[in-house]
Design a protein around this motif. Sequence first.
Motif, PDB file in Angstrom:
ATOM      1  N   LEU A 166       6.819 -22.275  -0.130  1.00 32.05           N
ATOM      2  CA  LEU A 166       5.750 -21.906  -0.407  1.00 32.05           C
ATOM      3  C   LEU A 166       4.971 -22.590  -1.748  1.00 32.05           C
ATOM      4  CD1 LEU A 166       6.689 -17.869  -0.012  1.00 32.05           C
ATOM      5  CD2 LEU A 166       5.752 -19.321   1.734  1.00 32.05           C
ATOM      6  N   ALA A 202      -5.472  -4.089   2.746  1.00 34.53           N
ATOM      7  CA  ALA A 202      -4.451  -5.057   2.048  1.00 34.53           C
ATOM      8  C   ALA A 202      -3.324  -5.083   2.904  1.00 34.53           C
ATOM      9  CB  ALA A 202      -4.199  -4.403   0.638  1.00 34.53           C
ATOM     10  N   ASP A 203      -2.876  -3.813   3.321  1.00 32.01           N
ATOM     11  CA  ASP A 203      -1.745  -3.867   4.156  1.00 32.01           C
ATOM     12  C   ASP A 203      -1.899  -4.906   5.436  1.00 32.01           C
ATOM     13  OD1 ASP A 203       0.257  -2.415   3.154  1.00 32.01           O
ATOM     14  OD2 ASP A 203       0.514  -0.781   4.424  1.00 32.01           O
ATOM     15  N   PHE A 259       0.693 -12.554  -0.995  1.00 34.80           N
ATOM     16  CA  PHE A 259       1.258 -11.455  -1.258  1.00 34.80           C
ATOM     17  C   PHE A 259       0.390 -10.282  -1.328  1.00 34.80           C
ATOM     18  CE2 PHE A 259       3.867  -8.687  -3.560  1.00 34.80           C
ATOM     19  CZ  PHE A 259       5.171  -9.082  -3.496  1.00 34.80           C
ATOM     20  N   TYR A 260      -0.772 -10.329  -1.825  1.00 36.17           N
ATOM     21  CA  TYR A 260      -1.527  -9.047  -2.212  1.00 36.17           C
ATOM     22  C   TYR A 260      -2.689  -8.976  -1.078  1.00 36.17           C
ATOM     23  CZ  TYR A 260       1.243  -9.365  -6.333  1.00 36.17           C
ATOM     24  OH  TYR A 260       2.304  -9.577  -7.328  1.00 36.17           O
ATOM     25  N   GLY A 261      -3.032  -9.857  -0.384  1.00 31.36           N
ATOM     26  CA  GLY A 261      -4.240  -9.784   0.484  1.00 31.36           C
ATOM     27  C   GLY A 261      -5.360 -10.279  -0.318  1.00 31.36           C
ATOM     28  N   GLN A 262      -5.126 -11.164  -0.902  1.00 32.85           N
ATOM     29  CA  GLN A 262      -6.419 -11.525  -1.975  1.00 32.85           C
ATOM     30  C   GLN A 262      -7.690 -12.141  -1.109  1.00 32.85           C
ATOM     31  OE1 GLN A 262      -3.901 -13.024  -5.084  1.00 32.85           O
ATOM     32  NE2 GLN A 262      -5.239 -12.309  -6.565  1.00 32.85           N
ATOM     33  N   THR A 309      13.805 -17.211   2.743  1.00 33.58           N
ATOM     34  CA  THR A 309      13.090 -16.157   3.181  1.00 33.58           C
ATOM     35  C   THR A 309      12.209 -16.438   4.121  1.00 33.58           C
ATOM     36  OG1 THR A 309      13.257 -15.079   0.843  1.00 33.58           O
ATOM     37  CG2 THR A 309      11.730 -14.354   2.352  1.00 33.58           C
ATOM     38  N   SER A 315      13.268  -9.887   4.687  1.00 35.72           N
ATOM     39  CA  SER A 315      13.585 -10.826   3.399  1.00 35.72           C
ATOM     40  C   SER A 315      14.747 -10.163   2.600  1.00 35.72           C
ATOM     41  CB  SER A 315      12.380 -11.007   2.738  1.00 35.72           C
ATOM     42  OG  SER A 315      11.564  -9.772   2.703  1.00 35.72           O
ATOM     43  N   PHE A 328       4.625 -19.851  -5.696  1.00 36.84           N
ATOM     44  CA  PHE A 328       4.894 -18.472  -5.381  1.00 36.84           C
ATOM     45  C   PHE A 328       6.407 -18.099  -6.067  1.00 36.84           C
ATOM     46  CE2 PHE A 328       7.243 -14.995  -3.337  1.00 36.84           C
ATOM     47  CZ  PHE A 328       6.359 -13.820  -3.497  1.00 36.84           C
ATOM     48  N   TYR A 366      15.708 -18.714  -6.040  1.00 38.86           N
ATOM     49  CA  TYR A 366      14.220 -18.972  -5.472  1.00 38.86           C
ATOM     50  C   TYR A 366      13.475 -19.441  -6.794  1.00 38.86           C
ATOM     51  CZ  TYR A 366       9.809 -18.845  -3.334  1.00 38.86           C
ATOM     52  OH  TYR A 366       8.716 -18.994  -2.801  1.00 38.86           O
ATOM     53  N   GLY A 381      -2.380  -8.347   3.460  1.00 40.88           N
ATOM     54  CA  GLY A 381      -1.192  -8.624   2.297  1.00 40.88           C
ATOM     55  C   GLY A 381       0.156  -9.409   3.226  1.00 40.88           C
ATOM     56  N   HIS A 382       0.768 -10.006   2.495  1.00 43.71           N
ATOM     57  CA  HIS A 382       2.066 -10.501   2.894  1.00 43.71           C
ATOM     58  C   HIS A 382       1.945 -11.290   4.024  1.00 43.71           C
ATOM     59  CE1 HIS A 382       4.246  -7.951  -0.157  1.00 43.71           C
ATOM     60  NE2 HIS A 382       3.427  -7.218   0.100  1.00 43.71           N
ATOM     61  N   GLU A 405       0.613  -1.125   0.014  1.00 41.04           N
ATOM     62  CA  GLU A 405       0.056   0.010  -0.045  1.00 41.04           C
ATOM     63  C   GLU A 405       1.064   1.332   0.091  1.00 41.04           C
ATOM     64  OE1 GLU A 405      -4.024   0.035   0.875  1.00 41.04           O
ATOM     65  OE2 GLU A 405      -3.379  -1.553  -0.471  1.00 41.04           O
ATOM     66  N   SER A 432      14.232  -8.169  -2.542  1.00 42.83           N
ATOM     67  CA  SER A 432      13.844  -7.888  -1.054  1.00 42.83           C
ATOM     68  C   SER A 432      12.617  -7.644  -0.720  1.00 42.83           C
ATOM     69  CB  SER A 432      14.914  -6.602  -0.512  1.00 42.83           C
ATOM     70  OG  SER A 432      14.214  -6.389   0.762  1.00 42.83           O
ATOM     71  N   LEU A 433      11.824  -8.367  -0.019  1.00 42.97           N
ATOM     72  CA  LEU A 433      10.272  -8.419  -0.019  1.00 42.97           C
ATOM     73  C   LEU A 433      10.350  -7.158   1.126  1.00 42.97           C
ATOM     74  CD1 LEU A 433       9.131 -11.915   0.376  1.00 42.97           C
ATOM     75  CD2 LEU A 433       8.383 -10.159  -1.316  1.00 42.97           C
ATOM     76  N   GLN A 434      11.190  -6.836   2.041  1.00 43.03           N
ATOM     77  CA  GLN A 434      11.212  -5.733   2.959  1.00 43.03           C
ATOM     78  C   GLN A 434      11.339  -4.449   2.280  1.00 43.03           C
ATOM     79  OE1 GLN A 434      10.794  -6.726   6.219  1.00 43.03           O
ATOM     80  NE2 GLN A 434      10.738  -4.528   6.846  1.00 43.03           N
ATOM     81  N   MET A 455      -2.718  -2.566  -4.984  1.00 40.76           N
ATOM     82  CA  MET A 455      -1.974  -3.615  -4.244  1.00 40.76           C
ATOM     83  C   MET A 455      -2.865  -4.813  -5.108  1.00 40.76           C
ATOM     84  SD  MET A 455      -1.022  -4.551  -0.573  1.00 40.76           S
ATOM     85  CE  MET A 455      -0.378  -6.194   0.099  1.00 40.76           C
ATOM     86  N   ARG A 456      -2.286  -5.528  -6.129  1.00 36.81           N
ATOM     87  CA  ARG A 456      -3.022  -6.712  -6.816  1.00 36.81           C
ATOM     88  C   ARG A 456      -1.928  -7.217  -7.752  1.00 36.81           C
ATOM     89  NH1 ARG A 456      -2.380  -5.049 -11.890  1.00 36.81           N
ATOM     90  NH2 ARG A 456      -3.148  -3.498 -12.667  1.00 36.81           N
ATOM     91  N   TYR A 512       1.300 -18.050   0.571  1.00 32.63           N
ATOM     92  CA  TYR A 512       1.752 -16.678   0.726  1.00 32.63           C
ATOM     93  C   TYR A 512       0.944 -15.801   0.240  1.00 32.63           C
ATOM     94  CZ  TYR A 512       4.862 -12.769   1.456  1.00 32.63           C
ATOM     95  OH  TYR A 512       5.427 -11.401   1.795  1.00 32.63           O
TER      96      TYR A 512
END
Lengths: 229, 260
Positions: B170, B195-196, B185-188, B91, B57, B173, A151, B199-200, A50, A163-165, A57-58, B183
């Motif tokens: 996972l 979503a925050d 990722f997007y809060g689906q 990760t 990550s 993914f 990966y 998500g994740h 976000e 990095s996901l972070q 976010m999709r 996982y």
Amino acid sequence: MHTRTALLATLLLFAACKKEDNNVKKDTYEDGVSTVIYDLAGDTEASVGEGADGKVMRPFKPFFFRFNGKQQSWDSSATNRQSNSWDIAFTDVYNALVYPNSGTDGRNPGYGGAGKGLIVMVDKPYASVTQAPTEAEMKTNNLGFVGWDGYPQPYNDGWYFYSLQTHLAIAIRNRTFVLLTAEGKFAKLELINVYKGNPPAVTDLHWPAPYFTFRYFVQEDGSRNLKTP
Amino acid sequence: MNLRTLPLLLWAIISLSACSSGDKDEIEPGTGPVDTTIVKTGVYTLANVAADTVANSGSQAKPLYYSLEDNKVIPENQLQTANWDIAFNGTYNSNIACNNGKALYSPGYGGPGKGGIYLVKDAEIDAQYYDAPNKPIKNVPARSLFDEAFTKVKVAPADDQFQTNKVIGLDYFSGSEDGWAYYDFYGQLFPDKPADSVGHVSYTLPRTVIVRTAKGNYAKLVVYSVYKGAPMLPTRSYKPGYISFKYAIQKDGTKILDIK
């Protein structure tokens, strides 16, 4: 706290590489025979988190690219996916998971079609990759796709660290991919950047992305000769 | 990166409620390794085993090496020994790797480990929460499904079915295949929530992982949660890196995993 530490680490990493990166100029990618693509826009309306202005976010929509004629297509219909109208597909997070066009690999967007695509990694600078492996060797070492290095399996060679972070993807330098195109011609590909303008270092999470810079050379005569100046 | 050098949590107290009952009368003698440990054939449940609780990550998480044979965490300096059986690495510790000394990509490469891993996909159980590869799961699987999936596994597969170089991680993914966690990722899964917050988030799946231990015994395990406190419905506010799982180990060398 975690974010700050990761950012700091990223900054340090870039500081260490800065000198070298400063010597890399856009025009050095032009060698007279390769095709260089600058800032090809991927799905720039999708976001991994976000807070990105104007983004949602999709999941990212995939796109398809044909080497001959530099054609980008967003047509995800089975008809297009299973055709030889594309050589590489840019899929998944940041469109950064890149597939050759293979009709036989079950995970491939072109599965069920006629695509002859294969992809292998060579840890050498683009210009020093002068000959493709044999098709048999490429079949043996076929990666299937290239994305996030290491990966999902430790042996999956990729073209970037992600990095996901920090949500930053850093391309691996001096790594080249040898491909079979959809039609079965030998080619080489260097994936250079996912960020707009091909910046040597990105520290801003909201740097415009994905915009792909990459270059490739297709050997049209069917031989394995991939020599470029 | 100094976070990674923090004195690690690997020695954090592990709360384990062990219930071991031999069932020796029902099990035929095997030809496997002689057991020299105090952990007996049985079922063991562990809560909040600390993996890398400060993972970001940006790098691979600090791996957690675990001995199913001895039911304890093993320090990294014993990597090339047969003292550990599974590693949670990658990760956010989302991969499970085996200890196999002959497999180039196993963390135990070069050591004496004989390990392998195998993911069980039970169609009846999958039907209750899983849609299809590369799609969000239909719903968060009920906790009871994990126990059901675990109980239904009664025997280990043939040895050539085990993976040695591959990790199990996972589910579908970024190029991965069948896995033990989804996982989002997007809060689906929860489109109506911010979503925050959704998500994740990693949702573990009721799929049993069969393990051939470093010494060559067979075990099965199911992971309930990777978040502190093992919430039934995790959100992004829960702390990752705390693994709650249940396993059963067969100490007589046979593949019989119908262990109570």
